[in-house]
Design an enzyme around this catalytic site. Structure first.
Site, PDB file in Angstrom:
ATOM      1  N   ASN A 152       0.846  -1.202   0.000  1.00  0.00           N
ATOM      2  CA  ASN A 152       0.000   0.000   0.000  1.00  0.00           C
ATOM      3  C   ASN A 152       0.876   1.244   0.000  1.00  0.00           C
ATOM      4  OD1 ASN A 152       0.578   0.796   2.852  1.00  0.00           O
ATOM      5  ND2 ASN A 152      -0.331  -1.214   3.226  1.00  0.00           N
ATOM      6  N   LYS A 172       8.419 -17.616  -9.861  1.00  0.00           N
ATOM      7  CA  LYS A 172       7.705 -16.573 -10.605  1.00  0.00           C
ATOM      8  C   LYS A 172       6.523 -17.173 -11.383  1.00  0.00           C
ATOM      9  CE  LYS A 172       8.451 -13.086 -14.104  1.00  0.00           C
ATOM     10  NZ  LYS A 172       9.339 -12.545 -15.105  1.00  0.00           N
ATOM     11  N   PRO A 200      -3.671 -11.378  10.393  1.00  0.00           N
ATOM     12  CA  PRO A 200      -4.062 -11.069  11.780  1.00  0.00           C
ATOM     13  C   PRO A 200      -4.109  -9.567  11.984  1.00  0.00           C
ATOM     14  CG  PRO A 200      -1.779 -11.847  11.662  1.00  0.00           C
ATOM     15  CD  PRO A 200      -2.369 -12.017  10.287  1.00  0.00           C
ATOM     16  N   ILE A 228      -2.789  -7.021  14.000  1.00  0.00           N
ATOM     17  CA  ILE A 228      -1.632  -7.041  14.909  1.00  0.00           C
ATOM     18  C   ILE A 228      -1.939  -6.294  16.202  1.00  0.00           C
ATOM     19  CG2 ILE A 228       0.782  -6.296  15.162  1.00  0.00           C
ATOM     20  CD1 ILE A 228       1.014  -6.716  12.090  1.00  0.00           C
ATOM     21  N   LYS A 237     -14.852   0.926  16.585  1.00  0.00           N
ATOM     22  CA  LYS A 237     -13.556   0.340  16.178  1.00  0.00           C
ATOM     23  C   LYS A 237     -12.580   0.301  17.360  1.00  0.00           C
ATOM     24  CE  LYS A 237     -10.281   1.061  12.390  1.00  0.00           C
ATOM     25  NZ  LYS A 237     -10.155   1.656  11.064  1.00  0.00           N
ATOM     26  N   LYS A 285     -10.979  -3.184  18.731  1.00  0.00           N
ATOM     27  CA  LYS A 285      -9.535  -3.444  18.779  1.00  0.00           C
ATOM     28  C   LYS A 285      -9.012  -3.535  20.211  1.00  0.00           C
ATOM     29  CE  LYS A 285      -8.285  -1.656  14.259  1.00  0.00           C
ATOM     30  NZ  LYS A 285      -7.460  -2.619  13.513  1.00  0.00           N
TER      31      LYS A 285
END
Ligand code: C5P
Length: 393
Positions: free
Chosen positions: A206, A285, A301, A303, A333, A337
């Protein structure tokens, strides 16, 4: 008014010290400049005297005030000595206790904080002698503003460019008014993106630059903490006095965090962890064909949530990059968490999104308190956030 001695060495970047002296003055400092012999090939004492309105020292035996040894006098008065640009020669000399010119004797006589912004050819910077001097000086408390990667004046490309003046001024300001709120605390940070292999040459990742993680590490060090940073691949250069544990994938990041969490008081998750990895990534590849290629993604997961549930005695703090801010969603959220606080930034605004130098955080606490940083540099955001956490947790 803080008194800053600006030591200028003989790097091509010495010309930038003229603006730097003025920028420091604009930031409220009295600036007195000391030049090495080599610096005088690029800039002059007359130039700095005109710019700062103060005497500029170049010769070891100069005494602007008769009978007062200037290197001792200036060292005593200084609230901070900034060496910018700092060359390999001067840093290697200072690391070995040599005082053979005005700047190095002044540095030997100084008891205030010393900040150095190196600038040199990348090979000179990487030279083992220079690196060992940097390590030695770091262990003695000299603070470094790491040189940047890019094209340097000698035509090479690599790490060696003097940091931006804005960054240097901000760093100096922070050192001058730093609080030691985190002295005695150890922080474990996750930072940067993760890379999830598709095959032996490709991966999914990202846009995280790792800059916020590096800013947080630097802010925490300035506030007196010990810092370990588990970092995904990134170009952002970590402060030298931070322990960096490099990882590639989310699974590696979780394992590394589990190895280091025991000694941490706070865990802050700044990493943009890939939510999914490729199930059964190919070992070699994948060859191109004319057919569609279907990848199956399986969840990674979480983390920070895992660390929070496995370490109830630790204070765990998350970040969240959100496309717009919805307080109800954030509250949910935070609970999901199991974290003590969550710093949210709105990535729909490109000026504060991934890769930018500025950020704007809204900090939500599990107890319901909310605080806003306003738009600032990432370092200033990090300092602000750590102060908030120290106060409210
Ligand atoms: O759920 P979301 O990805 O928005 O959560 C962001 C926060 O959770 C960040 O602190 C990030 O570092 C952390 N995170 C994590 N592991 C994941 C996903 C996010 O630690 N797999």
């Amino acid at each position: 008014m803080p008194d800053v001695v600006l030591g200028v060495c003989g790097s091509v970047a010495a010309y930038r010290a003229c603006d730097l002296a003025r920028d420091l003055m604009r930031a409220g400092c009295t600036v007195r400049v000391c030049l090495t012999d080599a610096a005088q090939n690029f800039v002059t004492a007359a130039q700095f005297e005109a710019l700062t309105g103060q005497p500029c020292l170049a010769d070891t035996f100069e005494e602007p005030e008769r009978g007062r040894m200037a290197h001792i006098d200036w060292a005593r008065k200084a609230d901070l000595v900034l060496i910018a640009p700092a060359t390999a020669n001067t840093l290697n000399k200072v690391a070995n206790g040599i005082g053979d010119d005005m700047l190095t004797t002044l540095l030997l006589a100084s008891t205030c904080p010393i900040v150095a912004a190196p600038a040199m050819n990348p090979a000179m910077y990487q030279h083992p002698e220079t690196q060992s001097s940097l390590a030695k000086l770091t262990s003695r408390g000299v603070l470094f503003i790491e040189p940047q990667e890019g094209d340097v004046a000698c035509g090479e490309n690599g790490q060696g460019k003097l940091a931006a003046n804005r960054e240097i001024v901000e760093f100096v300001g922070t050192v001058l008014c730093r609080s030691k709120l985190l002295a005695g605390k150890t922080l474990l940070l996750t930072s940067g993106p993760t890379q999830e292999p598709v095959d032996s040459v490709r991966y999914l990742t990202n846009r995280s630059s790792g800059k916020m993680g590096v800013a947080m590490a630097r802010a925490a060090k300035l506030m007196g903490a010990e810092v370990t940073m588990v970092a995904g691949p990134s170009q952002a250069i970590a402060p030298r006095d931070v322990t960096v544990v490099p990882v590639q994938t989310a699974k590696e990041m979780l394992e590394a965090c589990r190895r280091h969490v025991a000694s941490a008081d706070w865990v802050i998750g700044l990493a943009a962890v890939a939510d999914y990895r490729v199930a059964g990534a190919a070992q070699t590849k994948i060859r191109r064909t004319e057919d569609d290629l279907v990848l199956t993604l399986t969840p990674n997961p979480d983390i920070i949530a895992t660390l929070a549930s496995e370490n109830l005695d630790k204070t765990v703090i998350a970040f969240a990059a959100e496309p717009g801010i919805d307080p109800e969603y954030i509250a949910d959220k935070l609970k999901r968490k199991g974290v003590a606080a969550m710093a949210v930034n709105d990535i729909s605004n490109p000026e504060i999104g991934f890769g930018s130098d500025e950020n704007e955080l809204t900090l939500y606490f599990a107890g319901g308190a909310v605080a806003k940083s306003g738009r600032r540099s990432k370092l200033a955001c990090a300092l602000w956030m750590l102060e908030q956490l120290a106060e409210k947790l």
